[in-house]
Write an enzyme that holds these catalytic residues in place. Structure first.
Site, mmCIF file in Angstrom:
data_model
loop_
_atom_site.group_PDB
_atom_site.id
_atom_site.type_symbol
_atom_site.label_atom_id
_atom_site.label_comp_id
_atom_site.label_asym_id
_atom_site.label_seq_id
_atom_site.Cartn_x
_atom_site.Cartn_y
_atom_site.Cartn_z
ATOM 1 N N ARG A 94 10.012 6.480 1.961
ATOM 2 C CA ARG A 94 10.546 6.014 0.666
ATOM 3 C C ARG A 94 11.241 7.131 -0.109
ATOM 4 O O ARG A 94 11.206 7.138 -1.342
ATOM 5 C CB ARG A 94 9.431 5.416 -0.210
ATOM 6 C CG ARG A 94 8.839 4.146 0.308
ATOM 7 C CD ARG A 94 9.664 2.943 -0.126
ATOM 8 N NE ARG A 94 9.180 1.750 0.534
ATOM 9 C CZ ARG A 94 8.355 0.878 -0.030
ATOM 10 N NH1 ARG A 94 7.953 1.048 -1.253
ATOM 11 N NH2 ARG A 94 7.972 -0.176 0.637
ATOM 12 N N ARG A 98 12.234 4.714 -6.186
ATOM 13 C CA ARG A 98 12.244 4.672 -7.656
ATOM 14 C C ARG A 98 11.871 5.974 -8.350
ATOM 15 O O ARG A 98 12.064 6.098 -9.549
ATOM 16 C CB ARG A 98 11.331 3.546 -8.134
ATOM 17 C CG ARG A 98 11.982 2.189 -7.991
ATOM 18 C CD ARG A 98 10.991 1.098 -8.151
ATOM 19 N NE ARG A 98 9.954 1.238 -7.130
ATOM 20 C CZ ARG A 98 8.849 0.531 -7.082
ATOM 21 N NH1 ARG A 98 8.598 -0.344 -8.018
ATOM 22 N NH2 ARG A 98 7.981 0.701 -6.115
ATOM 23 N N ARG A 107 19.703 0.746 -9.526
ATOM 24 C CA ARG A 107 18.904 -0.486 -9.641
ATOM 25 C C ARG A 107 19.118 -1.208 -10.973
ATOM 26 O O ARG A 107 18.921 -2.419 -11.055
ATOM 27 C CB ARG A 107 17.421 -0.164 -9.448
ATOM 28 C CG ARG A 107 17.010 -0.011 -8.025
ATOM 29 C CD ARG A 107 16.920 -1.359 -7.294
ATOM 30 N NE ARG A 107 15.688 -2.060 -7.573
ATOM 31 C CZ ARG A 107 15.602 -3.276 -8.108
ATOM 32 N NH1 ARG A 107 16.700 -3.922 -8.453
ATOM 33 N NH2 ARG A 107 14.433 -3.852 -8.308
ATOM 34 N N ASP A 145 14.954 -2.761 4.069
ATOM 35 C CA ASP A 145 13.562 -3.179 3.903
ATOM 36 C C ASP A 145 13.095 -3.881 5.161
ATOM 37 O O ASP A 145 13.902 -4.490 5.871
ATOM 38 C CB ASP A 145 13.414 -4.122 2.702
ATOM 39 C CG ASP A 145 11.975 -4.123 2.207
ATOM 40 O OD1 ASP A 145 11.624 -3.263 1.398
ATOM 41 O OD2 ASP A 145 11.181 -4.966 2.679
ATOM 42 N N TYR A 223 3.121 -10.864 5.890
ATOM 43 C CA TYR A 223 3.955 -11.208 4.727
ATOM 44 C C TYR A 223 4.421 -12.661 4.784
ATOM 45 O O TYR A 223 4.440 -13.374 3.785
ATOM 46 C CB TYR A 223 5.180 -10.293 4.660
ATOM 47 C CG TYR A 223 4.914 -8.999 3.925
ATOM 48 C CD1 TYR A 223 4.687 -9.000 2.553
ATOM 49 C CD2 TYR A 223 4.877 -7.788 4.589
ATOM 50 C CE1 TYR A 223 4.424 -7.822 1.872
ATOM 51 C CE2 TYR A 223 4.626 -6.608 3.924
ATOM 52 C CZ TYR A 223 4.399 -6.636 2.559
ATOM 53 O OH TYR A 223 4.140 -5.473 1.886
HETATM 54 O O1 CP3 Z 1 13.568 5.592 1.640
HETATM 55 C C1 CP3 Z 1 13.075 4.859 2.515
HETATM 56 O O2 CP3 Z 1 11.941 5.017 3.005
HETATM 57 C C2 CP3 Z 1 13.934 3.727 3.064
HETATM 58 C C3 CP3 Z 1 13.777 2.488 2.452
HETATM 59 C C4 CP3 Z 1 12.562 1.615 2.619
HETATM 60 C C5 CP3 Z 1 12.218 0.665 1.623
HETATM 61 N N1 CP3 Z 1 11.237 -0.132 2.115
HETATM 62 C C6 CP3 Z 1 12.878 0.558 0.317
HETATM 63 C C7 CP3 Z 1 12.157 -0.113 -0.771
HETATM 64 C C8 CP3 Z 1 11.675 1.439 3.675
HETATM 65 C C9 CP3 Z 1 11.546 2.252 4.958
HETATM 66 C C10 CP3 Z 1 10.866 0.317 3.362
HETATM 67 C C11 CP3 Z 1 9.856 -0.226 4.266
HETATM 68 C C12 CP3 Z 1 8.904 -1.201 3.751
HETATM 69 N N2 CP3 Z 1 9.149 -2.261 2.910
HETATM 70 C C13 CP3 Z 1 7.552 -1.263 4.141
HETATM 71 C C14 CP3 Z 1 6.889 -0.331 5.122
HETATM 72 C C15 CP3 Z 1 6.509 0.945 4.515
HETATM 73 C C16 CP3 Z 1 5.330 0.842 3.585
HETATM 74 O O3 CP3 Z 1 5.518 1.061 2.391
HETATM 75 O O4 CP3 Z 1 4.224 0.542 4.081
HETATM 76 C C17 CP3 Z 1 6.966 -2.343 3.470
HETATM 77 C C18 CP3 Z 1 5.517 -2.769 3.556
HETATM 78 C C19 CP3 Z 1 7.981 -2.957 2.702
HETATM 79 C C20 CP3 Z 1 7.848 -4.163 1.851
HETATM 80 C C21 CP3 Z 1 8.100 -3.834 0.453
HETATM 81 N N3 CP3 Z 1 9.336 -3.552 -0.064
HETATM 82 C C22 CP3 Z 1 7.136 -3.741 -0.585
HETATM 83 C C23 CP3 Z 1 5.660 -3.970 -0.436
HETATM 84 C C24 CP3 Z 1 7.840 -3.419 -1.739
HETATM 85 C C25 CP3 Z 1 7.286 -3.352 -3.127
HETATM 86 C C26 CP3 Z 1 6.381 -2.208 -3.290
HETATM 87 C C27 CP3 Z 1 7.043 -1.206 -4.150
HETATM 88 O O5 CP3 Z 1 7.028 -0.025 -3.774
HETATM 89 O O6 CP3 Z 1 7.540 -1.632 -5.215
HETATM 90 C C28 CP3 Z 1 9.201 -3.249 -1.389
HETATM 91 C C29 CP3 Z 1 10.289 -2.856 -2.294
HETATM 92 C C30 CP3 Z 1 11.018 -1.614 -1.953
HETATM 93 N N4 CP3 Z 1 11.478 -1.292 -0.709
HETATM 94 C C31 CP3 Z 1 11.418 -0.613 -2.882
HETATM 95 C C32 CP3 Z 1 12.132 0.334 -2.140
HETATM 96 C C33 CP3 Z 1 12.814 1.558 -2.657
HETATM 97 C C34 CP3 Z 1 11.165 -0.623 -4.372
HETATM 98 C C35 CP3 Z 1 11.716 -1.847 -4.996
HETATM 99 C C36 CP3 Z 1 12.660 -1.656 -6.132
HETATM 100 O O7 CP3 Z 1 13.570 -0.824 -6.095
HETATM 101 O O8 CP3 Z 1 12.519 -2.430 -7.070
#
Ligand code: CP3
Length: 446
Positions: A94, A98, A107, A145, A223
């Site tokens: 990540r 954020r 965003r 994602d 999910y």
């Molecule tokens: O920088 C990176 O790592 C690349 C981008 C990336 C995102 N999601 C962006 C993201 C990657 C590799 C993921 C993978 C992802 N997405 C996983 C596996 C990794 C982990 O965290 O276990 C999972 C379970 C998801 C599903 C997901 N997407 C969740 C549970 C959430 C919400 C949780 C949170 O952190 O808010 C997301 C949203 C998400 N994916 C964000 C980002 C930057 C934040 C959302 C936003 O910008 O509003």
């Protein structure tokens, strides 16, 4: 297994847009993003002790036949292949997220999935941490994602602010599997990811390798059945106990799409792949063996077989919470080159189980980055020295956190973490590889 055909139509507007993206990203990094200390890479020559065949630089072209820029820093790829590195490489899960003010700014103007679906925006965001932490990060990971695969299968997924992902119509019972597409053409449904990868790989100008990724079948199934995150995973776990046959069918459907998806990511320009099994720990060891591991192994083996020895890239697996699976995931027959660890492992314990058979990645508790500079330096140093050193196979190591960086971490805390890995990672590599000459690997026991 589907063969990959490369659509050419969508590329010329993209390549035109790339010029704009490069301009925007150069301007953004020059005007807005403070530069941190400059480092130079002492060597990018592949080591002679290569253990696996790689796609040679000369052959690396995008799907339109245009050459990708030459890679200037291949540390992470060498570490993943178990080759010598002059320092410990580092990236952060990540890292484009954020905690970065420049990401929050994007965003403010764009919905989450709008960024994901726009190759231009995804490129800009992927480059943000690489630009800000100039020469401190050793990889970029494509901004996307894991939930784009359930979308490709026909489900609606929304990203709700402050709540996370939400499926308005999850799979309530096996009957609902009828709603899923029978055959997914990844180039039809997910071409925007491949375009983003190609565009980002050009825009990186060879500074660092680009990582592609996908969610693992059990995590995606969880999910799709739960309809979002969950504390207990009671619905998804009820499925595997009450409907094991249909659960395996669903896991196989996701596996088949994931294989096509990952292979196409590599054709588009991804130089390493990571599979996220984020909910592995929700399954105990027995259920993990049945409902997760076989599909992880299938994905790694099939992706490598489809790419062939010439084009195969290193593959990493992150099975969060599955400390019990490290032994099996470290087996070369699993097909993975890198096992990413959460913070439930000590370096010595993990090395003892893994015994140098794969490269280990991780595993700092992400909350350490909230604890101030002294704690970050101390804990990071302990981690790097713990994983890299001794004659027990500990030289195969990539530094990372044990899960994604938290949104409330400061950009300065991230910089302290990265700089500490660089400093300590240079020291241990200089000591380690010299000492290690002539030593056998994989001797340590638990
Ligand atoms: O920088 C990176 O790592 C690349 C981008 C990336 C995102 N999601 C962006 C993201 C990657 C590799 C993921 C993978 C992802 N997405 C996983 C596996 C990794 C982990 O965290 O276990 C999972 C379970 C998801 C599903 C997901 N997407 C969740 C549970 C959430 C919400 C949780 C949170 O952190 O808010 C997301 C949203 C998400 N994916 C964000 C980002 C930057 C934040 C959302 C936003 O910008 O509003």
């Amino acid at each position: 297994m589907a063969s990959i055909s490369m659509p050419r139509l969508s590329f010329s507007p993209l390549l035109r847009a790339l010029t704009a993206v490069l301009l925007v990203s150069t301007l953004t990094s020059a005007l807005v993003v403070p530069r941190v200390e400059q480092h130079t890479f002492s060597s990018v020559t592949p080591s002679s002790s290569s253990v696996s065949t790689t796609w040679t630089e000369e052959e690396q072209v995008d799907p339109t036949g245009r050459a990708f820029p030459r890679l200037k820093n291949d540390l992470i790829l060498r570490a993943a292949r178990g080759e010598e590195t002059e320092r410990v490489p580092v990236w952060v899960m990540r890292q484009a997220g954020r905690y970065l003010p420049e990401f929050r700014k994007v965003r403010e103007e764009h919905e989450f999935f709008e960024i994901v679906r726009s190759p231009e925006l995804a490129t800009i965001v992927t480059l943000q941490p690489v630009d800000r932490y100039n020469n401190l990060l050793d990889a970029a990971i494509i901004f996307s994602d894991i939930l784009v695969v359930p979308q490709a299968l026909g489900l609606v997924v929304e990203m709700l602010p402050g709540k996370g992902p939400s499926f308005p119509n999850p799979l309530a019972s096996p009957e609902d599997m009828k709603r899923l597409k029978k055959k997914v053409d990844v180039h039809r449904e997910l071409q925007y990811v491949f375009d983003a990868i190609t565009m980002t790989r050009h825009a990186l100008e060879g500074r660092v390798p680009l990582i592609g990724f996908s969610g693992a079948p059990w995590t995606l199934m969880a999910y799709m059945v739960e309809g979002g995150g969950s504390k207990t995973f009671s619905k998804a776990k009820t499925w595997i106990f009450q409907h094991p046959k249909e659960s395996h069918e669903l896991l196989q459907i996701i596996t088949d799409v994931s294989v096509d998806y990952l292979v196409a990511q590599v054709h588009a320009g991804a130089q390493m792949l990571q599979i996220f099994e984020s909910w592995a720990g929700e399954l105990g060891p027995n259920e993990f063996e049945k409902f997760s591991l076989p599909y992880l192994i299938q994905i790694a083996r099939r992706v490598k077989a489809e790419l062939g020895p010439e084009k195969a890239v290193p593959m990493a697996v992150f099975a969060k919470g599955a400390w019990f699976a490290l032994h099996k995931l470290s087996d070369p027959s699993s097909g993975f080159d890198v096992v990413s660890l959460d913070w439930s492992h000590t370096p010595a314990g993990a090395k003892g189980v893994s015994r140098g058979r794969v490269t280990l990645q991780g595993n700092l508790d992400p909350t350490v980055l909230l604890r101030g500079e002294d704690a970050i330096v101390k804990e990071t140093e302990k981690m790097v020295r713990g994983f890299f050193g001794g004659a027990d196979g500990g030289k195969k190591y990539i530094a990372n956190l044990g899960h994604g960086i938290l949104p409330d971490v400061s950009v300065d805390a991230m910089e302290v973490f990265l700089k500490t890995v660089h400093r300590v990672g240079r020291e241990v590599a200089a000591e380690g590889w010299n000492e290690a000459e002539g030593e056998g690997e994989g001797e340590a026991e638990l």
